[in-house]
Design an enzyme around this catalytic site. Structure first.
Site, mmCIF file in Angstrom:
data_model
loop_
_atom_site.group_PDB
_atom_site.id
_atom_site.type_symbol
_atom_site.label_atom_id
_atom_site.label_comp_id
_atom_site.label_asym_id
_atom_site.label_seq_id
_atom_site.Cartn_x
_atom_site.Cartn_y
_atom_site.Cartn_z
ATOM 1 N N GLU A 1 0.802 -1.231 0.000
ATOM 2 C CA GLU A 1 0.000 0.000 0.000
ATOM 3 C C GLU A 1 0.834 1.280 0.000
ATOM 4 O O GLU A 1 0.502 2.221 0.720
ATOM 5 C CB GLU A 1 -0.946 -0.005 1.210
ATOM 6 C CG GLU A 1 -1.938 -1.141 1.144
ATOM 7 C CD GLU A 1 -2.848 -1.211 2.361
ATOM 8 O OE1 GLU A 1 -4.055 -1.314 2.158
ATOM 9 O OE2 GLU A 1 -2.346 -1.172 3.508
HETATM 10 C C1 ACM Z 1 -2.067 -5.398 4.147
HETATM 11 O O1 ACM Z 1 -3.148 -5.862 4.561
HETATM 12 N N1 ACM Z 1 -1.950 -4.113 3.882
HETATM 13 C C2 ACM Z 1 -0.912 -6.252 3.949
#
Ligand code: ACM
Length: 508
Positions: free
Chosen positions: A312
């Site tokens: 992310e």
């Molecule tokens: C995640 O759930 N951002 C690895």
């Protein structure tokens, strides 16, 4: 006749032959063995029954084994495997100390209260794991859990034969591990947590205590420092290392929905938004930081793995991201460890060869997730499956469950049970090391909250990871009945499991 697969054993052993009746136990029951598992058995049996078995560390003391429990290691049994026989005496033989520990966990599941008192169900078991990698993850950043709480989490998960504990030690909301070269991390960036709750951090001694405690229960600790995103807290301590926040639509929408302030550079961030933070990719200082952190983690981590995150990084240009993760994975190898990373890191062409990926996409992969995961295998690495819509322990059981999130799915116990780690990605089965079930802690303010999300679903993932698909009883109808028998064990250990209506829970 007791059907083997209706004996209260989770995860399901490779082979179970149910015997007739029970072998009573009492304070005069001797445990013969000099392995740590002998004391662990005595302590756990006492917590459960109030009866303290007698330890006989003299392994030659086998002249009269009537009612005795003999524990020993025999390397001709598979690694982590064991055989177990309860007749008029008990013998548990581990292929190694881990196998003996797992045999003892199975024996504890056979220990039942009945009209005639405490007794062991007679049975013959031969067992060994399907996957070498059976992991759980605890997020200690969004909420912090102290050493004793982590130990309790280790107790309850190792009893299900999990053998890796991934600690998510840094995120936007806080930094949780002492690093001598960068002392402001814990001085300035560790005291906060989500929802304005208090934070905390592990000193090096705390961390070593967790690692040693886990090792005694045959769990390997994998420390994660999440990079280059999820790094807002680093900027609270060292603003020169982190870019200004880059907002994204979902972060803004979540902040409005939850009435949480947007992230501000250099100030603690306590919301649940993701994707806004990044370390400065083009500053050499950043790589000095990464190397120092990796080196200090490597020094206090006997296991071979260090996780560098990689998920992310929504505000980081792709070329910058690729450059960063290529360098970061190489740094981990240079410091003598094997890098692990979330699957997004597989977007970078030249990740260090042998890096292990952790897939957290869905059962039906979306966008580039499957290709990113496959790239780890192309680079000589392998994969751990944390398929979010089945294996994420922080998703709600039902829409109205008070804890947890829903972005990946609503995951009831059956959904957590009925997934196949090798059926998600188009990679050779041998590239799948096993699974990890992560618990993210945005909504869990206490260990009790954690336990309600983790149990019973962790038992489902334990069976997915441990039990051969072909074993008799490796199906939902058998599992839900066997799982029911764990209730008295969890109650005895003070594990605050969710009494899901899907399971016909047993009283004893
Ligand atoms: C995640 O759930 N951002 C690895």
């Amino acid at each position: 006749m007791v059907l083997p697969h209706s004996m209260p054993l989770v995860p399901l052993p490779a082979s179970v032959i149910a015997g007739d009746g029970r072998l009573p136990v009492s304070g005069s029951t001797r445990v013969i063995g000099d392995s740590p598992a002998a004391q662990q058995l005595i302590d756990a049996a006492e917590r459960r029954t109030g009866i303290r078995f007698t330890l006989s560390p003299d392994t030659a003391d086998t002249a009269d084994t009537t009612s005795a429990i003999v524990l020993r290691v025999d390397p001709s049994v598979a690694p982590e495997g064991y055989t177990l026989r309860v007749t008029d005496s008990v013998e548990v033989v581990g292929g190694d100390e881990a196998g003996l520990f797992y045999g003892v966990q199975t024996l504890l599941q056979l220990l039942r209260d009945g009209d005639e008192g405490w007794a062991l169900l007679r049975a013959e078991v031969a067992d060994a794991p399907r996957f070498e990698r059976r992991g759980v993850m605890l997020d200690v950043t969004r909420h912090f859990f102290d050493v004793d709480e982590v130990k309790k989490f280790i107790d309850s998960t190792s009893a299900l034969k999990f053998n890796h504990l991934h600690l998510h030690l840094s995120d936007d909301q806080g930094w949780r591990i002492q690093i001598d070269a960068w002392p402001k991390l814990t001085e300035l960036a560790s005291s906060t947590a989500s929802l304005g709750d208090p934070g905390g951090f592990y000193t090096k001694d705390d961390y070593r205590e967790i690692v040693a405690y886990a090792a005694e229960r045959h769990m390997l600790v994998i420390p994660e420092i999440d990079l280059p995103g999820h790094t807002h807290a680093i900027g609270v301590a060292y603003p020169e290392l982190v870019e200004d926040p880059v907002m994204n639509d979902s972060l803004i929408a979540e902040s409005v929905r939850l009435d949480q302030p947007l992230p501000v550079a250099g100030e603690p961030y306590l919301g649940w938004g993701v994707g806004h933070s990044s370390v400065r990719i083009h500053e050499e200082r950043t790589y000095e930081f990464v190397r120092d952190v990796v080196r200090e983690l490597a020094e206090m981590t006997p296991g071979p793995f260090i996780h560098i995150g990689g998920d992310e990084s929504l505000g980081t240009p792709q070329a910058d991201f690729d450059h960063f993760v290529e360098r970061a994975t190489a740094i981990v190898f240079e410091e003598g460890k094997i890098p692990l990373a979330w699957h997004e890191v597989g977007a970078a062409n030249d990740i260090a060869e042998g890096t292990i990926g952790q897939y957290w996409g869905k059962t039906t992969p979306e966008g580039s997730h499957a290709a990113e995961a496959a790239h780890f295998v192309e680079r000589g690495g392998a994969l751990i499956m944390s398929t979010a819509d089945v294996a994420y322990l922080d998703m709600k059981y039902t829409a109205d469950f008070p804890l947890g999130l829903t972005w990946a799915a609503i995951i009831d116990v059956r959904t957590a049970y009925e997934w196949e780690p090798t059926a998600v990605l188009d990679v050779p089965e041998s590239a799948i090391l096993g699974i990890e079930a992560p618990l993210w802690s945005e909504t869990t303010r206490t260990l009790s909250d954690v336990e309600q999300l983790v149990f019973p679903r962790a038992a489902a993932h334990a069976e997915v990871a441990w039990s051969a698909r072909s074993a008799a009883g490796r199906d939902w109808e058998s599992f839900r009945v066997r799982l029911a028998g764990l209730a008295p064990l969890w109650k005895a250990e003070g594990v605050d499991f969710h009494p899901s209506a899907e399971i016909p829970w047993s009283e004893r």
